[in-house]
Enzyme design. Sequence first.
Site, mmCIF file in Angstrom:
data_model
loop_
_atom_site.group_PDB
_atom_site.id
_atom_site.type_symbol
_atom_site.label_atom_id
_atom_site.label_comp_id
_atom_site.label_asym_id
_atom_site.label_seq_id
_atom_site.Cartn_x
_atom_site.Cartn_y
_atom_site.Cartn_z
ATOM 1 N N GLU A 162 0.988 -1.215 -0.083
ATOM 2 C CA GLU A 162 -0.098 0.018 -0.066
ATOM 3 C C GLU A 162 0.735 1.204 -0.048
ATOM 4 O OE1 GLU A 162 -3.747 -1.736 2.664
ATOM 5 O OE2 GLU A 162 -1.798 -1.058 3.723
ATOM 6 N N MET A 172 -7.475 -4.186 11.170
ATOM 7 C CA MET A 172 -6.642 -4.548 12.425
ATOM 8 C C MET A 172 -5.957 -3.557 13.089
ATOM 9 S SD MET A 172 -5.525 -8.283 10.813
ATOM 10 C CE MET A 172 -4.922 -8.830 12.443
ATOM 11 N N ASP A 198 -12.109 -7.249 0.449
ATOM 12 C CA ASP A 198 -12.574 -8.812 0.757
ATOM 13 C C ASP A 198 -13.823 -8.411 1.156
ATOM 14 O OD1 ASP A 198 -11.914 -9.734 3.679
ATOM 15 O OD2 ASP A 198 -10.330 -8.620 2.787
HETATM 16 N N1 ADE Z 1 -8.046 -6.373 6.393
HETATM 17 C C1 ADE Z 1 -8.631 -6.571 4.928
HETATM 18 N N2 ADE Z 1 -9.327 -7.550 5.057
HETATM 19 C C2 ADE Z 1 -9.646 -7.732 6.197
HETATM 20 C C3 ADE Z 1 -10.346 -8.774 7.107
HETATM 21 N N3 ADE Z 1 -11.143 -9.788 6.264
HETATM 22 N N4 ADE Z 1 -10.400 -8.809 8.420
HETATM 23 C C4 ADE Z 1 -9.393 -8.141 9.079
HETATM 24 N N5 ADE Z 1 -8.761 -7.255 8.390
HETATM 25 C C5 ADE Z 1 -8.844 -7.079 7.261
#
Ligand code: ADE
Length: 245
Positions: A12, A188, A212
């Site tokens: 990134e 996170m 996602d």
């Molecule tokens: N960052 C990107 N996708 C994530 C996910 N599914 N869970 C936690 N942090 C993320």
Amino acid sequence: MPTAILSALAEEQLGLIELLEQPRKVSHAGRDFWLGQLHGQSVVLALSRIGKVAAATTSTALIERFGVRQVVFTGVAGGLGAGVKVGDVVVATDFVQHDLDASPLFARYEVPLYGKSRFASDQVLSRLLFEAASSALASSNALELFPDARVHQGLIASGDRFVAGATESVALQQALLGAGHAALAVEMEGAAVAQVCHDYGVPFAAVRTISDRADDSAHIDFPSFVDQVASRYARLIVERLLGLL
Ligand code: ADE
């Protein structure tokens, strides 16, 4: 005083380091900080690293050692809210730690001794970030990737867990909703950075591109998105934001 641009992952950050004028690397606290000029603005680029503790350390260093005047986070997140699709962007209004539970001493999700569960983004900086993200998504560069992409504004949930299952994702979302927290996305780091910035009175805003849906295919969608898209998106949004500062 410089603006800090924080990214979670090297992919990134890559496009931003390439753009940096008069780059200077300073190593501190086991991390590399890139100082320089971007679009006429003095900036420090840093990797938060992954997880709340790492992100808190990086944020503290940015404030204490580099004296940043504001912190902007660009990264990716899993979509939780209905209609928050891969390729969409979420600008955070506030943050909650979905894995914080000191009950029965404190209410579920409440950050002990702060008397609250959520830390808000800076309104002015977030409005600029929203403008920057909207203009970035409207550019041909982004449109060719995700023609229907939308920019959302709302709550982001952070925790030390990569959420990669539909059952877990629904349970997480329902538990948060039960306590009045309608989260759009999960990641996170954000809530940790927001809390550090709150402690120091430093403005903070965050933008997360949805990589996602935090479901059973998250572990496949996430790395391919990070490889192919995250760097382009971060660069488009940050360039536009710096033009607005
Ligand atoms: N960052 C990107 N996708 C994530 C996910 N599914 N869970 C936690 N942090 C993320």
